[in-house]
Scaffold this motif. Structure first.
Motif, PDB file in Angstrom:
ATOM      1  N   GLN A   1       0.838  -1.199   0.000  1.00 58.98           N
ATOM      2  CA  GLN A   1       0.000   0.000   0.000  1.00 58.98           C
ATOM      3  C   GLN A   1       0.871   1.247   0.000  1.00 58.98           C
ATOM      4  N   TYR A   2       0.365   2.278  -0.676  1.00 61.41           N
ATOM      5  CA  TYR A   2       1.090   3.535  -0.833  1.00 61.41           C
ATOM      6  C   TYR A   2       0.102   4.681  -0.632  1.00 61.41           C
ATOM      7  N   ASN A   3       0.576   5.768  -0.061  1.00 58.64           N
ATOM      8  CA  ASN A   3      -0.289   6.925   0.164  1.00 58.64           C
ATOM      9  C   ASN A   3      -0.694   7.561  -1.157  1.00 58.64           C
ATOM     10  N   MET A   4      -1.926   8.031  -1.197  1.00 63.19           N
ATOM     11  CA  MET A   4      -2.410   8.752  -2.376  1.00 63.19           C
ATOM     12  C   MET A   4      -3.296   9.911  -1.929  1.00 63.19           C
ATOM     13  N   LEU A   5      -3.450  10.883  -2.802  1.00 63.54           N
ATOM     14  CA  LEU A   5      -4.342  12.001  -2.539  1.00 63.54           C
ATOM     15  C   LEU A   5      -4.810  12.577  -3.864  1.00 63.54           C
TER      16      LEU A   5
ATOM     17  N   LEU B   1      -4.813  12.359  -9.437  1.00 64.04           N
ATOM     18  CA  LEU B   1      -4.658  11.381  -8.370  1.00 64.04           C
ATOM     19  C   LEU B   1      -3.156  11.198  -8.194  1.00 64.04           C
ATOM     20  N   MET B   2      -2.624  11.629  -7.077  1.00 63.36           N
ATOM     21  CA  MET B   2      -1.190  11.584  -6.807  1.00 63.36           C
ATOM     22  C   MET B   2      -0.886  10.408  -5.879  1.00 63.36           C
ATOM     23  N   VAL B   3       0.166   9.670  -6.207  1.00 67.23           N
ATOM     24  CA  VAL B   3       0.555   8.495  -5.431  1.00 67.23           C
ATOM     25  C   VAL B   3       2.015   8.653  -5.038  1.00 67.23           C
ATOM     26  N   ASN B   4       2.332   8.320  -3.785  1.00 69.52           N
ATOM     27  CA  ASN B   4       3.716   8.303  -3.325  1.00 69.52           C
ATOM     28  C   ASN B   4       4.189   6.863  -3.427  1.00 69.52           C
ATOM     29  N   ILE B   5       5.015   6.586  -4.442  1.00 73.45           N
ATOM     30  CA  ILE B   5       5.356   5.208  -4.791  1.00 73.45           C
ATOM     31  C   ILE B   5       6.841   5.117  -5.148  1.00 73.45           C
TER      32      ILE B   5
ATOM     33  N   PHE C   1     -10.228   5.211  -1.676  1.00 71.27           N
ATOM     34  CA  PHE C   1     -10.511   6.615  -1.381  1.00 71.27           C
ATOM     35  C   PHE C   1     -10.880   6.828   0.084  1.00 71.27           C
ATOM     36  N   GLU C   2     -11.370   5.801   0.736  1.00 71.05           N
ATOM     37  CA  GLU C   2     -11.740   5.910   2.146  1.00 71.05           C
ATOM     38  C   GLU C   2     -10.511   6.154   3.018  1.00 71.05           C
ATOM     39  N   HIS C   3      -9.406   5.477   2.705  1.00 72.99           N
ATOM     40  CA  HIS C   3      -8.185   5.576   3.516  1.00 72.99           C
ATOM     41  C   HIS C   3      -7.034   6.288   2.796  1.00 72.99           C
ATOM     42  N   ASN C   4      -7.296   6.813   1.603  1.00 74.13           N
ATOM     43  CA  ASN C   4      -6.275   7.490   0.792  1.00 74.13           C
ATOM     44  C   ASN C   4      -5.058   6.595   0.562  1.00 74.13           C
TER      45      ASN C   4
END
Length: 164
Positions: A33-37, A47-51, A153-156
Motif C-alpha cells: 500500500q502507498y499513500n495517495m491524494l 490522483l497523486m501516489v507516493n510510490i 478513497f476511504e483511507h487514501n
C-alpha cells in the motif's frame, strides 16, 4: 471516482469493481500500500501516489486511462537517467486525452516500480516546454497489466497486489 470507498482494477481477472464498502484484502493475497491524494489545485484534478520508482520514493500522478507505463519530462528524465540503463531510443507521438504530444520513447533495461521489476520497459519523455509543464510526471495501467490495484478513497491508499 472518489464517490466510492474503493475501485478495484484487476487486469488478470478482467474485473472492475466500484464499491461503497471498505476495502479488505483477501488474506490469501499479499498487497503493498502507498499513500495517495487527489490534488485539485490544477484545472483537472490529479490522483497523486507516493510510490517507489527506481528505488526512490516519488510523488507521481496516476492515470488509469493511460495505457503505457511512465511519462516524464526531460527535467525529470535527467534525474532518473543516472539510475537507469537506456537500451534504445526513438522519436514518438503520445496520445493523451487532450491530444498528441511529441516525445522520445526510451527503452530501459530494467525498471523497478513498487515491488515489481520490468524488463525492457519504455518511458515516454516530453520536452520541458510541453503544455503540461516541466514537472509533468505520470504513470499508467501498463505498470499493472499482470496484477491488480485498488484505489482506496476511504483511507487514501493505493494498493498493489504482489505478483507471486
Amino acid at each position: 471516482m472518489s464517490l466510492f470507498k474503493y475501485i478495484l482494477i484487476d487486469n488478470i481477472g478482467d474485473e472492475l469493481e466500484f464499491s461503497m464498502e471498505s476495502f479488505s484484502p483477501d488474506p490469501n493475497e499479499t498487497w503493498s500500500q502507498y499513500n495517495m491524494l487527489i490534488d485539485d489545485s490544477r484545472t483537472i484534478p490529479n490522483l497523486m501516489v507516493n510510490i517507489p520508482i527506481a528505488g526512490e520514493n516519488t510523488e507521481i500522478a496516476f492515470d488509469s486511462g493511460y495505457d503505457c507505463c511512465l511519462i516524464m519530462t526531460e527535467k525529470i528524465w535527467e534525474q532518473y537517467s543516472k539510475k537507469l540503463k537506456k537500451v534504445k531510443e526513438k522519436n514518438s507521438n503520445v496520445g493523451l486525452l487532450s491530444g498528441y504530444v511529441d516525445a522520445r520513447e526510451v527503452t530501459i533495461d530494467k525498471l523497478n516500480i513498487c515491488d515489481m521489476t520490468f524488463v525492457n520497459e519504455t518511458i515516454d519523455v516530453f520536452n520541458n516546454d510541453n503544455r503540461f509543464g516541466s514537472d509533468f510526471f505520470m504513470f499508467g495501467m501498463d505498470c499493472f497489466k499482470n496484477t491488480a490495484i485498488v484505489l482506496d478513497f476511504e483511507h487514501n491508499l493505493f494498493w498493489v497486489r504482489k505478483i507471486t
